[in-house]
Enzyme design. Structure first.
Site, PDB file in Angstrom:
ATOM      1  CG  HIS A  55      -1.957  -1.111   1.170  1.00 10.50           C
ATOM      2  ND1 HIS A  55      -3.149  -1.028   0.487  1.00 10.50           N
ATOM      3  CD2 HIS A  55      -1.928  -2.346   1.724  1.00 10.50           C
ATOM      4  CE1 HIS A  55      -3.819  -2.164   0.637  1.00 10.50           C
ATOM      5  NE2 HIS A  55      -3.086  -2.980   1.374  1.00 10.50           N
ATOM      6  CG  ASN A 128      -7.900  -4.474   0.696  1.00  5.60           C
ATOM      7  OD1 ASN A 128      -7.144  -3.523   0.758  1.00  5.60           O
ATOM      8  ND2 ASN A 128      -7.511  -5.708   0.952  1.00  5.60           N
ATOM      9  CE1 TYR A 338      -2.010  -5.056   8.092  1.00  6.40           C
ATOM     10  CE2 TYR A 338      -2.637  -2.828   7.493  1.00  6.40           C
ATOM     11  CZ  TYR A 338      -2.539  -4.173   7.180  1.00  6.40           C
ATOM     12  OH  TYR A 338      -2.958  -4.614   5.962  1.00  6.40           O
TER      13      TYR A 338
END
Length: 484
Positions: A55, A128, A338
Site C-alpha cells: 500500500h 480494501n 500493522y
C-alpha cells in the site's frame, strides 16, 4: 516576535542568503561553517521515510462520519449509537503491490483505510475495495507479498511466482476472480465500494455480542476502467486517481459512501455453511441482510501530503469500546503487524503526530523514544499500579470473552470449499463481463513459463464452474482439465 516573513533555519534564525554557499574567496571551496547549507543537505538526505511494504502509493482526505441509525442494541461504540452524531475522520486509498511512484490505474486491490477520531479513542477500519482476500492465515502473508513484488535477480515483476503461488493456494480463487473482473481497475477512488473484509465483534452496553462485517457503498456509483484505457493512463497520467480525488474535493464535489453492516448472532458461527471468520469467504446477504449505519463524506484535502497521508498510520488493532476482534486468523496477525510496521517506518511515537493523534485524552506510561514531540508525560505518574493517583484501568471496558477449545497446534480452517463462491460470482456475471474476465486472466497468465502452473490454476476455476475453466483453457490453448 518578528512579523517579518523571513526564511529561517530549523532553529528559527533568519537566513541571510539562500542562493549562495559561503566559500573561501569568490571561487571557493565551500566552508564547513555554512551551517545553513549543511542543515539543508542533511535534512534533504533524510526526507524520505521507508515507504510502506504494501500500500505504498496512496491518496488521502479528511471528512466526517454521520450516524443515521441507532445501532446501540448491537454496539456501545458511542460514535455509532447516536443518530446525527458526526465524527471526524481521515481516509487513505491506495494500491497494494506497487511502489510509491507506481501507476494508479493498474489491476490491483485498493486499500480503503478509515481513521475515526472518536471521543473514546481512534478507531481504524483498515480494509480494501473487495469483501474478501487472497489468503486466510497471516503466516502466508510475507510469501504472498513476495510474489507480488520484484524478482530478486531481475528486479522485474514475476508472473511465474504470482500464478505459482495462487495455483498452490486455492483459497485465493475468490479474490483472484474479483481482481480480474471489471472491478479490478476502478475508474477512480470515488467510484468503488469499501469493505472491512474481516469479521469483527460488536458488543452492546449489556455485554451482549454479535459478529459483524462492514460495507461502504459508494454514492457515486460503481465505475471501472477499460483495460486498454487504464494501460494508456498509466503512462499518460500515472497519478490519475490521486489527482481525481484531490480535484473533486477542491471543487466541492464531495464524495460520499453509505456504511452498512451485516450482523450475525454469535451462535450462528458454529453452524453457518461457510466459516464466518474465513476472510476468503463472504456471508450471503440473503442470510444476513445489510443494515444501514451512517454516511461518510470527504470534504477536505490534506494541506501537506507527507504530514497527513504519508505519515498516517492505521491499524486494525485500534479498537474502541464496543468493537473487538474475531478469531479470524488473518485479522489476528494484522493486529500485531500493522502497528509494528508503523513503529519501524514512522517511529515508536507515531501516534503523537497530528494526523494520528486521538481527540480523546491519552493517559499511559509509554515514554521517551525517537521524535517524542509532545510533553512526554511531563512529571506525571509513569508506572501502574501506583499509590499516587495515576490513571487506572477501566474494568467495564475489558474485552468480552468468547469460548475457545482444542489443542495448541498449527491448524487450518475446518472448511475448504474454495470453489462455490468463486463459481457463484462467475455465474452472476453477464456474458460481456465473463468474456472480459477470461481475456484479463488469459492475458495475465500467458507469460507464465510452466504449463503445469497454468493447468493447475485452470483446474481450480473448472471446479468452481466448468464453463469458466473450459473457456480459460481454450483461451490459453491448453487442454481442459480432466478428472478434477
Amino acid at each position: 516576535m518578528s512579523n517579518h516573513n523571513h526564511l529561517t533555519t530549523s532553529w528559527g534564525a533568519p537566513v541571510g542568503d539562500n542562493q549562495n554557499s559561503i566559500t573561501a574567496g569568490h571561487r571557493g571551496p565551500v566552508l564547513i561553517q555554512d551551517v545553513h547549507l549543511l542543515e539543508k543537505l542533511a535534512h534533504f538526505n533524510r526526507e524520505r521515510v521507508p515507504e510502506r511494504v504494501v500500500h505504498a502509493k496512496g491518496a488521502g482526505a479528511h471528512g466526517y462520519f454521520e450516524a443515521t441509525h441507532d445501532l446501540s442494541q448491537y454496539t456501545k461504540a458511542a460514535f455509532l449509537s447516536e443518530v446525527g452524531k458526526r465524527t471526524p475522520l481521515f481516509i487513505r486509498f491506495s494500491t497494494v503491490a506497487g511502489e510509491l511512484g507506481s501507476a494508479d490505474t493498474v489491476r490491483d486491490p485498493r486499500g480503503f483505510a478509515v481513521k475515526f477520531y472518536t471521543e473514546e479513542g481512534n478507531y481504524d477500519l483498515v480494509g480494501n475495495n473487495t469483501p474478501v482476500f487472497f489468503i486466510r492465515d497471516a503466516i502466508k502473508f510475507p510469501d504472498f507479498i513476495h510474489t507480488q513484488k520484484r524478482h530478486p535477480q531481475t528486479h522485474l515483476k514475476n508472473p511465474n511466482a504470482v500464478w505459482d503461488f495462487w495455483s498452490l493456494s486455492p483459497e485465493s480463487l475468490h479474490q483472484v476472480t474479483i481482481l480480474f473482473s471489471d472491478r479490478g481497475i476502478p475508474a477512480t477512488y470515488r467510484h468503488m465500494h469499501g469493505f472491512g473484509s474481516h469479521t469483527f465483534k460488536w458488543v452492546n452496553a449489556a455485554g451482549e455480542g454479535v459478529w459483524v462485517k462492514y460495507h461502504f457503498k459508494t454514492e457515486q456509483g460503481i465505475k471501472n476502467l477499460d483495460v486498454e484505457l487504464a494501460a494508456k493512463m498509466a503512462g499518460d497520467n500515472p497519478d490519475y486517481h490521486t489527482e481525481d480525488l484531490f480535484n473533486a474535493i477542491e471543487k466541492g464535489d464531495f464524495p460520499a459512501w453509505k456504511l452498512y453492516v451485516q450482523i450475525m448472532p454469535l451462535e450462528d458461527a458454529h453452524t453457518y455453511r461457510f466459516d464466518p471468520f474465513d476472510v476468503t469467504k463472504v456471508w450471503s446477504q440473503k442470510d444476513y441482510p445489510l443494515i444501514e449505519v451512517g454516511r461518510m463524506v470527504l470534504d477536505r484535502n490534506p494541506e501537506n501530503y507527507f504530514a497527513e497521508v504519508e505519515q498516517a498510520t492505521f491499524s486494525p488493532g485500534n479498537f474502541v469500546p464496543g468493537i473487538e476482534a474475531s478469531p479470524d486468523k488473518m485479522l489476528q496477525g494484522r493486529l500485531f503487524a500493522y502497528s509494528d510496521a508503523h513503529r519501524y517506518r514512522v517511529g515508536a511515537n507515531h501516534n503523537t503526530l497530528p494526523i494520528n493523534r486521538p481527540v480523546a485524552d491519552v493517559k499511559n506510561n509509554q515514554r521517551d523514544g525517537f521524535m517524542r514531540a509532545d510533553g512526554n508525560g511531563g512529571a506525571g505518574m509513569y508506572y501502574e499500579p501506583n499509590s499516587y493517583g495515576g490513571p487506572k484501568e477501566a474494568p467495564e471496558h475489558k474485552t468480552t470473552p468468547f469460548a475457545v477449545s482444542g489443542l495448541a497446534e498449527s491448524t487450518g480452517y475446518d472448511h475448504d470449499d474454495h470453489y462455490t463462491q468463486a463459481g457463484d460470482l462467475y455465474r452472476l456475471m453477464s456474458e460481456d463481463e465473463r468474456t472480459r474476465l477470461i481475456a484479463n486472466i488469459a492475458g495475465a497468465m500467458k507469460p507464465v513459463e510452466k504449463d503445469e502452473i497454468k493447468i493447475r490454476q485452470i483446474g481450480h476455476w473448472y471446479k468452481a464452474e466448468p464453463e469458466f475453466g473450459t473457456r480459460l483453457a481454450q483461451a490459453l490453448g491448453l487442454p481442459v482439465p480432466q478428472g478434477v
